[in-house]
Scaffold this motif. Structure first.
Motif, PDB file in Angstrom:
ATOM      1  N   VAL A 165       0.942  -1.115   0.025  1.00 57.70           N
ATOM      2  CA  VAL A 165       0.008  -0.071  -0.151  1.00 57.70           C
ATOM      3  C   VAL A 165       0.930   1.092   0.052  1.00 57.70           C
ATOM      4  N   ASN A 166       2.004   1.159  -0.082  1.00 58.67           N
ATOM      5  CA  ASN A 166       2.993   2.304   0.135  1.00 58.67           C
ATOM      6  C   ASN A 166       3.226   3.107  -1.185  1.00 58.67           C
ATOM      7  N   LYS A 167       2.650   4.270  -1.235  1.00 62.58           N
ATOM      8  CA  LYS A 167       2.686   4.949  -2.509  1.00 62.58           C
ATOM      9  C   LYS A 167       3.658   5.015  -3.179  1.00 62.58           C
ATOM     10  N   ALA A 168       4.886   5.374  -2.418  1.00 62.56           N
ATOM     11  CA  ALA A 168       6.315   5.667  -3.234  1.00 62.56           C
ATOM     12  C   ALA A 168       6.743   4.183  -3.866  1.00 62.56           C
ATOM     13  N   LYS A 169       6.341   3.391  -3.198  1.00 59.73           N
ATOM     14  CA  LYS A 169       6.940   1.985  -3.866  1.00 59.73           C
ATOM     15  C   LYS A 169       6.034   1.546  -4.982  1.00 59.73           C
ATOM     16  N   ARG A 170       4.741   1.824  -5.035  1.00 55.57           N
ATOM     17  CA  ARG A 170       3.794   1.476  -5.791  1.00 55.57           C
ATOM     18  C   ARG A 170       3.951   2.389  -7.232  1.00 55.57           C
ATOM     19  N   ASP A 171       4.379   3.615  -7.053  1.00 55.66           N
ATOM     20  CA  ASP A 171       4.732   4.527  -8.081  1.00 55.66           C
ATOM     21  C   ASP A 171       6.153   3.940  -8.818  1.00 55.66           C
ATOM     22  N   ILE A 172       7.247   3.549  -8.214  1.00 54.17           N
ATOM     23  CA  ILE A 172       8.432   3.009  -8.459  1.00 54.17           C
ATOM     24  C   ILE A 172       8.072   1.817  -9.355  1.00 54.17           C
ATOM     25  N   ASP A 173       7.081   0.938  -8.794  1.00 53.54           N
ATOM     26  CA  ASP A 173       7.047  -0.093  -9.820  1.00 53.54           C
ATOM     27  C   ASP A 173       6.336   0.295 -11.078  1.00 53.54           C
ATOM     28  N   GLU A 174       5.611   1.176 -10.940  1.00 51.57           N
ATOM     29  CA  GLU A 174       4.627   1.731 -12.184  1.00 51.57           C
ATOM     30  C   GLU A 174       5.824   2.250 -13.261  1.00 51.57           C
ATOM     31  N   ILE A 175       6.558   2.977 -12.807  1.00 51.03           N
ATOM     32  CA  ILE A 175       7.622   3.610 -13.444  1.00 51.03           C
ATOM     33  C   ILE A 175       8.681   2.467 -14.027  1.00 51.03           C
ATOM     34  N   CYS A 176       9.051   1.590 -13.511  1.00 50.84           N
ATOM     35  CA  CYS A 176       9.691   0.427 -13.894  1.00 50.84           C
ATOM     36  C   CYS A 176       9.000  -0.162 -15.218  1.00 50.84           C
ATOM     37  N   ARG A 177       7.652  -0.483 -14.784  1.00 50.69           N
ATOM     38  CA  ARG A 177       6.792  -1.185 -15.986  1.00 50.69           C
ATOM     39  C   ARG A 177       6.905  -0.260 -17.281  1.00 50.69           C
ATOM     40  N   ARG A 178       6.754   1.096 -16.956  1.00 56.43           N
ATOM     41  CA  ARG A 178       6.737   2.155 -18.151  1.00 56.43           C
ATOM     42  C   ARG A 178       8.021   2.002 -18.842  1.00 56.43           C
ATOM     43  N   GLU A 179       9.237   1.655 -18.065  1.00 55.35           N
ATOM     44  CA  GLU A 179      10.521   1.880 -18.762  1.00 55.35           C
ATOM     45  C   GLU A 179      11.048   0.462 -19.177  1.00 55.35           C
ATOM     46  N   GLY A 180      10.031  -0.289 -19.411  1.00 50.12           N
ATOM     47  CA  GLY A 180      10.444  -1.545 -19.912  1.00 50.12           C
ATOM     48  C   GLY A 180      10.823  -2.701 -19.254  1.00 50.12           C
ATOM     49  N   PHE A 181      10.894  -2.530 -17.841  1.00 49.08           N
ATOM     50  CA  PHE A 181      11.583  -3.612 -16.798  1.00 49.08           C
ATOM     51  C   PHE A 181      10.624  -4.780 -16.984  1.00 49.08           C
ATOM     52  N   GLU A 182      10.990  -5.980 -16.787  1.00 46.24           N
ATOM     53  CA  GLU A 182      10.047  -7.094 -16.923  1.00 46.24           C
ATOM     54  C   GLU A 182       9.880  -7.508 -15.187  1.00 46.24           C
ATOM     55  N   ASN A 183       8.818  -7.770 -15.022  1.00 46.88           N
ATOM     56  CA  ASN A 183       8.388  -8.132 -13.970  1.00 46.88           C
ATOM     57  C   ASN A 183       8.260  -9.536 -13.358  1.00 46.88           C
ATOM     58  N   LEU A 184       9.198  -9.763 -12.331  1.00 52.54           N
ATOM     59  CA  LEU A 184       9.204 -11.044 -12.045  1.00 52.54           C
ATOM     60  C   LEU A 184       8.249 -11.848 -11.331  1.00 52.54           C
ATOM     61  N   THR A 185       7.263 -10.935 -10.806  1.00 50.50           N
ATOM     62  CA  THR A 185       6.027 -11.330 -10.089  1.00 50.50           C
ATOM     63  C   THR A 185       5.050 -11.796 -11.132  1.00 50.50           C
ATOM     64  N   ARG A 186       4.971 -12.735 -11.187  1.00 52.16           N
ATOM     65  CA  ARG A 186       3.947 -13.668 -12.448  1.00 52.16           C
ATOM     66  C   ARG A 186       2.582 -14.019 -11.845  1.00 52.16           C
ATOM     67  N   HIS A 187       2.673 -14.607 -10.470  1.00 51.17           N
ATOM     68  CA  HIS A 187       1.655 -15.155  -9.844  1.00 51.17           C
ATOM     69  C   HIS A 187       1.248 -14.433  -8.464  1.00 51.17           C
ATOM     70  N   ASN A 188      -0.004 -14.385  -8.211  1.00 49.91           N
ATOM     71  CA  ASN A 188      -0.267 -13.918  -6.932  1.00 49.91           C
ATOM     72  C   ASN A 188      -1.413 -14.985  -6.308  1.00 49.91           C
ATOM     73  N   PHE A 189      -0.887 -15.117  -5.027  1.00 55.19           N
ATOM     74  CA  PHE A 189      -1.397 -16.242  -4.293  1.00 55.19           C
ATOM     75  C   PHE A 189      -2.185 -15.704  -3.042  1.00 55.19           C
ATOM     76  N   GLY A 190      -2.689 -14.321  -3.267  1.00 54.75           N
ATOM     77  CA  GLY A 190      -3.576 -13.686  -2.523  1.00 54.75           C
ATOM     78  C   GLY A 190      -2.804 -12.734  -1.361  1.00 54.75           C
ATOM     79  N   ARG A 191      -3.938 -11.840  -0.839  1.00 56.67           N
ATOM     80  CA  ARG A 191      -3.265 -10.956  -0.054  1.00 56.67           C
ATOM     81  C   ARG A 191      -3.194 -11.191   1.277  1.00 56.67           C
ATOM     82  N   GLY A 192      -3.256 -12.519   1.879  1.00 55.09           N
ATOM     83  CA  GLY A 192      -3.139 -12.775   3.284  1.00 55.09           C
ATOM     84  C   GLY A 192      -1.631 -12.924   3.422  1.00 55.09           C
ATOM     85  N   GLY A 193      -1.187 -13.309   4.617  1.00 54.12           N
ATOM     86  CA  GLY A 193       0.060 -13.538   5.109  1.00 54.12           C
ATOM     87  C   GLY A 193       0.769 -14.593   4.320  1.00 54.12           C
TER      88      GLY A 193
END
Length: 339
Positions: A11-39
């Motif tokens: 939920v950290n805004k600064a970190k989410r923004d940097i994720d989005e900028i990386c995506r825009r800059e063509g970085f490839e996301n290693l996070t391909r699977h989401n197993f849920g928001r629980g611990g």
């Protein structure tokens, strides 16, 4: 050079923004699977993301990480180096300095696993060098701030002009444990008013209701689109004369995201003169610095309309840069050149 990142999923805004900028800059996301928001789900998501380094990265590649990374930071760095790739890390928070969960030596041991650090400012760079970090470093200077809305002053096409009473805003967590100074402002508010936005202020204990106005919580984008003020205040602690306590002391080394928030709204800032950001704010002419809150009245009185409009226009120009991801892009370019 292929470039990868691990999505922080926070939920950290600064970190989410940097994720989005990386995506825009063509970085490839290693996070391909989401197993849920629980611990357990978050744990498995991060584990698989880090494990994928083994088969997805190779010699000459780059992995970009955001620190602190609650789990697997050391493993991600170790696996990346094992694959002959390089690690670049942007530092958001130093646990040894504020939370004291690590010793400076312990934290440096973690960070030494990265080849290049993007740090907040020259003060943080010096601190890490003094504690043994020997890799490459770049000073971010300020965190970017993405938003889909335009600042209120742009939307209205009219700037707020200096008047007899200056309007200053203070937004964020208003809990007394962090901002006791808010309850002691009455003697120094002679030619300015303060508008508070956020949760935690005890309105029943307002020391000067005619000058200190509490508006409650407002969403970040709504603040940017609706609030028009002369300055935004960056201050923490219980004293009018200096920023005190753990939060106040941390201003000596970090770049608070609140500064980016005000400037993204096109609002110049007032910062503590001993804050690490003060030199940058003064150099960029997007605000003023004060030794004590008691100096605000005189500093505002001394500002000519022309001087204030320069600050305002510079703040609006910086708002555009923050929305473009200008500063983290510069850090990523510096890291590429270094590697």
């Amino acid at each position: 050079m292929r470039k990868f990142y691990i999505e922080v999923g926070t939920v950290n805004k600064a970190k989410r923004d940097i994720d989005e900028i990386c995506r825009r800059e063509g970085f490839e996301n290693l996070t391909r699977h989401n197993f849920g928001r629980g611990g357990v789900g978050r744990f498995l998501t991060k584990l698989l993301s880090v494990a994928s380094i083994v088969w997805r990265l190779g010699p000459g590649d780059m992995l970009f990480l955001q620190y602190p990374m609650k789990k697997f930071y050391y493993m991600a760095c170790w696996l990346t180096c094992l694959r002959g790739a390089r690690v670049v890390t942007v530092v958001h928070d130093l646990g040894a300095f504020r939370r004291h969960k690590l010793s400076p030596q312990g934290e440096n041991k973690r960070l030494s696993k990265t080849h290049f650090l993007i740090v907040h400012n020259p003060t943080m760079r010096s601190y890490l060098q003094q504690h043994g970090y020997k890799g490459g470093m770049h000073c971010l200077q300020i965190f970017d701030y993405l938003s889909a809305v335009s600042p209120a002053v742009v939307a209205s096409k009219s700037a707020v002009s200096p008047q007899a009473d200056w309007h200053v805003v203070y937004a964020g967590n208003l809990g007394r444990w962090r901002n006791e100074f808010l309850y002691h402002l009455q003697p120094i508010m002679t030619n300015w008013q303060l508008d508070l936005y956020g949760k935690g202020f005890d309105a029943a204990q307002n020391p000067c209701p005619q000058q200190l106005h509490y508006h409650g919580f407002i969403a970040s984008d709504d603040f940017i689109a609706q609030v028009n003020a002369h300055f935004g205040l960056v201050w923490d602690g219980d004293s009018l004369d200096e920023c005190t306590g753990d939060w106040g002391e941390y201003l000596r080394i970090n770049d608070p995201h609140k500064t980016s928030f005000y400037l993204r709204a096109g609002i110049p800032v007032i910062v503590w003169s001993q804050a690490a950001m003060a030199p940058f704010i003064e150099e960029q002419k997007v605000g003023i610095s004060v030794d004590s809150l008691s100096q605000i009245a005189d500093r505002l009185s001394a500002l000519s309309p022309a001087s204030y409009q320069e600050l305002k226009q510079n703040a609006l120009a910086m708002s555009r840069r923050l929305d473009e991801g200008f500063y983290i892009k510069a850090g990523l370019q510096a890291s590429t050149s270094f590697l």
